[in-house]
Design an enzyme around this catalytic site. Structure first.
Site, PDB file in Angstrom:
ATOM      1  N   ASP A  16       3.098   5.134  -6.722  1.00 40.28           N
ATOM      2  CA  ASP A  16       2.597   3.998  -7.516  1.00 40.28           C
ATOM      3  C   ASP A  16       1.086   3.865  -7.342  1.00 40.28           C
ATOM      4  O   ASP A  16       0.564   2.782  -7.070  1.00 40.28           O
ATOM      5  CB  ASP A  16       3.305   2.704  -7.117  1.00 40.28           C
ATOM      6  CG  ASP A  16       3.204   1.627  -8.212  1.00 40.28           C
ATOM      7  OD1 ASP A  16       2.904   1.972  -9.367  1.00 40.28           O
ATOM      8  OD2 ASP A  16       3.423   0.446  -7.902  1.00 40.28           O
ATOM      9  N   PHE A  55       7.507  -8.877  -6.774  1.00 42.87           N
ATOM     10  CA  PHE A  55       8.544  -9.550  -5.985  1.00 42.87           C
ATOM     11  C   PHE A  55       8.003 -10.670  -5.120  1.00 42.87           C
ATOM     12  O   PHE A  55       8.764 -11.372  -4.486  1.00 42.87           O
ATOM     13  CB  PHE A  55       9.250  -8.542  -5.068  1.00 42.87           C
ATOM     14  CG  PHE A  55      10.453  -7.914  -5.708  1.00 42.87           C
ATOM     15  CD1 PHE A  55      11.004  -8.436  -6.864  1.00 42.87           C
ATOM     16  CD2 PHE A  55      11.033  -6.801  -5.142  1.00 42.87           C
ATOM     17  CE1 PHE A  55      12.110  -7.859  -7.439  1.00 42.87           C
ATOM     18  CE2 PHE A  55      12.144  -6.217  -5.710  1.00 42.87           C
ATOM     19  CZ  PHE A  55      12.678  -6.741  -6.869  1.00 42.87           C
ATOM     20  N   GLY A  56       6.692 -10.841  -5.038  1.00 36.84           N
ATOM     21  CA  GLY A  56       6.208 -11.862  -4.135  1.00 36.84           C
ATOM     22  C   GLY A  56       4.747 -12.182  -4.335  1.00 36.84           C
ATOM     23  O   GLY A  56       4.074 -11.607  -5.175  1.00 36.84           O
ATOM     24  N   SER A  57       4.286 -13.127  -3.523  1.00 39.24           N
ATOM     25  CA  SER A  57       2.897 -13.571  -3.569  1.00 39.24           C
ATOM     26  C   SER A  57       2.196 -13.208  -2.265  1.00 39.24           C
ATOM     27  O   SER A  57       2.829 -13.031  -1.222  1.00 39.24           O
ATOM     28  CB  SER A  57       2.843 -15.090  -3.791  1.00 39.24           C
ATOM     29  OG  SER A  57       3.474 -15.439  -5.000  1.00 39.24           O
ATOM     30  N   VAL A  58       0.851 -13.115  -2.328  1.00 42.08           N
ATOM     31  CA  VAL A  58       0.046 -12.737  -1.178  1.00 42.08           C
ATOM     32  C   VAL A  58      -0.862 -13.911  -0.817  1.00 42.08           C
ATOM     33  O   VAL A  58      -1.511 -14.492  -1.687  1.00 42.08           O
ATOM     34  CB  VAL A  58      -0.795 -11.487  -1.477  1.00 42.08           C
ATOM     35  CG1 VAL A  58      -1.569 -11.062  -0.232  1.00 42.08           C
ATOM     36  CG2 VAL A  58       0.100 -10.344  -1.943  1.00 42.08           C
TER      37      VAL A  58
END
Length: 639
Positions: free
Chosen positions: A451, A337-340
């Site tokens: 997870d 869902f996103g970037s770091v």
């Protein structure tokens, strides 16, 4: 790469075959020409055909006969030699024979009896991809031939278990060792029900059950070109049929002036179209405005919801994090869902995870803020704070300089990191176990991570491991024996009980066992680059422990691992205790920690079956043990 070379005879005309790949995957078509039963010199294959690409093949129209087919599941060794699951020509990418089974073949015989070309789709040797074999119409000319055969059903997906083969569905005659041209089809013949399966799925194709030429052979005059399409669309767009000679058409008469009735009809049609367009545009604007208004209300409610959270970490503004990351300049990685991004707050280095869209992952975002923000352990990644401002959703973590564990344990050609020493691997395994033991047994509520995988285990500068990414975690009350939830996590690490949706923290214990096996073997649990029998590590573990060959699974890229052979085998036995199909037989993570610290022995009486294979009882078992590449969880990604 060896391109197809076809032998030409002296002739003035040629026939063109346009071979198109409509499949979602790459195929490697091959073609061979036959003169009687002898293969013509120069026949071959090896043409790479990516999805949507076309290969134009020209040949002399007095060629006797030939075959065209697709190969699937092709791979290459370190020397560049290729082989394919179907039609692999004895292990070679370039063909000198007409292929191995199973495969769907386009057969053709050009310029037969001086005037006709005969062609067909053959399933006598089995099935691997849907196909159509059609003559190509010439503009302004009739074909003067039958349309051509199509086999659009994906037989492989419904193939009977007895006919299953890598990459296809084998012919029943081959399976039951009946090599005759006419397969045994009498009432006492076992292949009968399987042969009729091919006819039912692809009635236009030639198989042993419908060998009558009048039903499966198609013909065209000499000189017609053809198209071969792999994975064709099921419904072809047919061209409009010509109007009958006596039909009535709306329009000017051939003998008189235009009709007033026609003008009236045209005027009504124009007015109706304009009104319809205005109403449609107004409706669309109304829907868009309503959705935007609703979204604004939702964002206001979410901001209020975040403001009511108790015991949450520091809340940052978007401007603060924009400055801290220098406008999100240095990306460390990205997940579902996103970037770091890398950043700095004062003297502290941080990692900022930014969700791509506000509407996605709200529940996961809330779970991570509430869970990791209220707990503290040396083996859990520390959450400094978060940002929930308008459409912006960000999480601020401590920075882990060596990234995620998967970068250090998988020995692949693109991984330049040296193999980890045995003592380092033991420390990482112990760190993971202590982090999970804290979540399961030392918090006010049991927390199931759900997870656990190498991508969610981060490494600091001293090779200490910390568990991260709590977006999929589930809180379990102490008085509850289990929690029922939707399936979540990553294929390859899911415990068998996910098939029944009755989940406890023991699902993490199974995932831990998978991760331990990956750490000691230096490979992924699901690795499609390996041979068919070695794709799934845990299935391979079942085989090796039953045969007494556990040593085969030790990471061969590390001499230090080989030197600690007996210790590594004991670690594998601990992993096997965690991999019990019955979750009640798995240890608690606190017991795992005791075994690792030497104060307790691992259970020796364990069931040596670790993978559910009964699909009749577990309808989605294939998702757990499939050879598909693991999917990232919603908020997974390197920090």
């Amino acid at each position: 790469m060896v391109l197809l070379v076809l032998k030409f005879f002296c002739t003035t005309t040629a026939v063109t075959f346009n071979i198109t790949n409509r499949c979602s995957y790459t195929v490697w078509p091959a073609a061979v020409l036959l003169d009687g039963n002898e293969l013509l010199e120069g026949g071959g294959g090896g043409m790479r055909l990516d999805p949507g690409k076309t290969w134009t093949l020209n040949m002399a129209d007095d060629t006797s006969s030939g075959h065209i087919w697709a190969r699937t599941g092709c791979s290459f060794d370190s020397k560049g030699n290729g082989s394919c699951q179907t039609g692999d020509c004895g292990g070679l990418l370039a063909c000198k024979t007409s292929g191995e089974l199973p495969l769907t073949i386009a057969d053709f015989a050009l310029n037969q009896h001086g005037s006709n070309t005969f062609f067909e789709i053959s399933l006598r040797d089995g099935f691997n991809v849907p196909m159509e074999f059609l003559p190509m119409p010439v503009k302004g000319q009739g074909l003067g031939c039958s349309k051509g055969p199509r086999c659009v059903a994906d037989i492989t997906s419904q193939c009977p278990s007895k006919l299953k083969a890598p990459g296809g569905c084998r012919s029943p005659c081959r399976v039951f060792n009946d090599e005759s041209m006419h397969c045994c089809l009498g009432p006492r013949c076992e292949p009968t029900k399987y042969s009729t399966f091919f006819v039912r799925m692809c009635p236009q194709a030639l198989s042993f059950s419908n060998h009558a030429p009048k039903e499966t052979d198609f013909s065209c005059p000499t000189g017609v070109n053809y198209q071969v399409v792999f994975c064709p669309p099921i419904n072809l767009a047919s061209s409009p049929a010509p109007s009958p000679p006596n039909s009535t058409a709306i329009g000017p008469s051939s003998t008189g002036p235009p009709s007033k009735k026609v003008d009236t009809v045209v005027s009504i049609a124009i007015v109706g179209s304009v009104v319809s367009f205005i109403l449609t545009a107004a409706f669309i604007l109304f829907v868009v405005h309503r959705r935007l208004t609703r979204r604004c209300h939702e964002m206001e409610e979410e901001e209020a919801e975040f403001g009511k959270l108790q015991g949450t970490p520091m809340r940052f503004t978007f401007q603060q994090l924009d400055v801290a990351t220098e406008q999100f300049k240095d990306k460390l990685g990205e997940g579902g869902f996103g970037s770091v991004y890398k950043g700095r707050l004062g003297e502290e280095r941080i990692a900022v995870k930014r969700l791509d869209q506000a509407g996605q992952g709200k529940s996961e975002f809330l779970a991570e803020v509430q869970t990791i923000g209220s707990i503290h352990h040396i083996n859990l990644v520390r959450l400094f704070g978060f940002c929930a401002e308008k459409s912006h959703r960000l999480l601020v973590y401590e920075y882990m300089p060596k990234g995620s564990l998967d970068k250090w344990i998988y020995c692949q050609h693109n991984n330049t990191a040296p193999p980890l020493q045995w003592r380092v691997r033991c420390r990482i395994i112990t760190n993971i176990a202590k982090g999970l033991s804290y979540l399961h047994e030392d918090c006010m509520k049991r927390i199931a991570h759900l997870d656990v995988k190498p991508q969610n285990i981060l490494i600091d500068h001293d090779f200490n491991a910390k568990i991260s990414d709590f977006g999929l975690c589930k809180l379990i009350d102490r008085d509850m024996s289990q929690v029922v939830t939707r399936m979540r996590g990553t294929p390859g690490y899911l415990a068998p009980e996910w098939l029944t949706s009755h989940i406890t923290e023991k699902a993490d214990v199974y995932s831990f066992g998978v991760v331990v096996m990956e750490i000691v073997s230096g490979r992924k649990n699901l690795d499609t680059s390996r041979s068919e029998e070695s794709i799934h590590l845990i299935t391979l573990l079942e085989e090796k422990v039953k045969n007494g060959h556990l040593v085969d699974l030790i990471d061969k890229n590390s001499n230090d691992m080989q030197a600690h052979e007996q210790d590594v085998i004991q670690m594998m036995k601990l992993a096997m205790w965690c991999l019990q199909i019955d979750c009640k037989r798995r240890p608690k993570m606190s017991e795992v920690v005791k075994v690792l610290e030497g104060t307790m022995d691992a259970e020796s009486k364990i069931d040596l079956n670790f993978v559910v294979t009964n699909q009749a009882n577990f309808g989605v078992a294939a998702n757990v043990t499939s050879s598909a590449a693991p999917l990232a969880s919603h908020l997974s990604g390197p920090r």
